[in-house]
Design a protein around this motif. Sequence first.
Motif, PDB file in Angstrom:
ATOM      1  N   TRP A 116       8.573  -4.017  13.654  1.00  0.00           N
ATOM      2  CA  TRP A 116       7.925  -4.169  12.349  1.00  0.00           C
ATOM      3  C   TRP A 116       6.470  -3.698  12.395  1.00  0.00           C
ATOM      4  N   ALA A 123       4.505   3.204   7.143  1.00  0.00           N
ATOM      5  CA  ALA A 123       5.042   3.057   5.788  1.00  0.00           C
ATOM      6  C   ALA A 123       4.469   1.830   5.089  1.00  0.00           C
ATOM      7  N   GLY A 124       4.253   0.756   5.831  1.00  0.00           N
ATOM      8  CA  GLY A 124       3.669  -0.441   5.236  1.00  0.00           C
ATOM      9  C   GLY A 124       2.258  -0.194   4.728  1.00  0.00           C
ATOM     10  N   THR A 127       2.571   1.883   1.404  1.00  0.00           N
ATOM     11  CA  THR A 127       3.048   1.105   0.259  1.00  0.00           C
ATOM     12  C   THR A 127       2.040   0.055  -0.183  1.00  0.00           C
ATOM     13  N   HIS A 196       6.187  -3.229  -1.178  1.00  0.00           N
ATOM     14  CA  HIS A 196       5.600  -3.359   0.158  1.00  0.00           C
ATOM     15  C   HIS A 196       6.150  -4.599   0.865  1.00  0.00           C
ATOM     16  N   THR A 198       8.921  -6.173   0.146  1.00  0.00           N
ATOM     17  CA  THR A 198      10.357  -5.988   0.375  1.00  0.00           C
ATOM     18  C   THR A 198      10.588  -5.179   1.652  1.00  0.00           C
ATOM     19  N   LEU A 199       9.756  -4.155   1.854  1.00  0.00           N
ATOM     20  CA  LEU A 199       9.832  -3.382   3.105  1.00  0.00           C
ATOM     21  C   LEU A 199       9.529  -4.281   4.299  1.00  0.00           C
ATOM     22  N   THR A 200       8.543  -5.139   4.150  1.00  0.00           N
ATOM     23  CA  THR A 200       8.210  -6.074   5.224  1.00  0.00           C
ATOM     24  C   THR A 200       9.392  -6.972   5.547  1.00  0.00           C
ATOM     25  N   THR A 202      12.531  -6.336   5.077  1.00  0.00           N
ATOM     26  CA  THR A 202      13.614  -5.545   5.668  1.00  0.00           C
ATOM     27  C   THR A 202      13.496  -5.489   7.185  1.00  0.00           C
TER      28      THR A 202
END
Length: 423
Positions: A116, A123-124, A127, A196, A198-200, A202
């Motif tokens: 992560w 990407a984090g 976003t 952002h 939601t990506l975290t 995931t």
Amino acid sequence: MTMQTVNGSWGTRARAMGLAAVRGLALTLVTLPGALLLSVLTLTSISLVPIGIGAYTTPWAVKGVRAFADWRRVLAAEWGGVPIPSAYRPTPEGANTWARTYALLRDPATWRDLRWLQVDMTAGYVTALLPAVLVLYPLEGLAVAAGLWQPLSQVDGYWYGFVHVTDQASGLAAGALALPLLALAYLYAPRLLQAHFTLTRTFLAPSRTELAERVRVLTDTRRDAVDTSAAELRRIERDLHDGAQARLVAMGMDLGTIEALLDKDPAQAKKLLAQARQSSVDALAELRDLVRGIHPPVLAERGLGDAVRALALRLPVPTEVAVDLGGRADAPVESAAYFAVSEVLTNAVKHSGADRIWIDLHHTDGMLRIVVTDNGRGGAVIAAGSGLSGIERRLGTFDGVLAVSSPAGGPTMVTMEIPCALS
């Protein structure tokens, strides 16, 4: 819909847009340096484990990563409404350095956090930055239209998007371009910030395999709890049948004989009466011991600290007890902790050959921690069928853990941790 309602809705959306921009900008200031620093430190520390240095630094590095990840979980829930569960395996603080390091490296959550971090710094970061850019860039265009174009276009002009700003007219064109961008920010900035988080989730949330493992562990501990309760009921039935019940039956028979001898042989009746009185005293003592074994009165009345002190007073080995508890845990947790300590002390007295025992109880960071140390011969292990494995199962019912450090020659340190809150 009234005008006041429309204005309130617009105001709420505008406030959400501004918050998304500020929060996204704040995240970018922390995400890249924080993720980069923690990733480098942790991976470097793990690489040094084979030469020994990493065994001492890795627990601290992983602890920092987990604190950073937990902080992001809080922000995801509070700022984005995106809950992210945590599934770290408990690691007792009392375990030796190598055991703690290898336990952390065997935990899938450690490697999930490291993956992560790589996503968070790339990407984090993007976003998190997008909501701020989507809001600030249109504001820049409006500022250019309002006159900021003059200092910005002193040399060769200033480009705002595809508009080359050189005078007031082109500045107004930049402002016109900013208006639809501001509308997009109004509509999508909060959603981009939520994307952002939601990506975290995931990459940071536990996988189905880990959740399945967690369910398996809970199933096993529940089965152990049921088996332990059934065994405890059988023990109580056996103790009542073989102990107090047998004495009460004998006392009833003695009283019947006394009734028959009272007129014929008063001396013998008096002797049997004394015997019946002693049987009643013994039966009462056995009942008291049985009740104390189910749930000691001192535990119910005065709490875990005083109950453990009472245990220590009954030991044949000098025992020091240190208690730092700011309240009381739930009754089932106190009972499990009490009987776990009692079992550990019994083992220490019977098998360790110790001439001194120390007990420390304290509560910190939502964890009840109990450490029992003796200066005996050592060599204690958690093996199938041993008393320590039974304690481990008892604590596992409450998500507790047991760690034993007992090198040959001693000393032996048994650490028990149970997550709980005090009231």
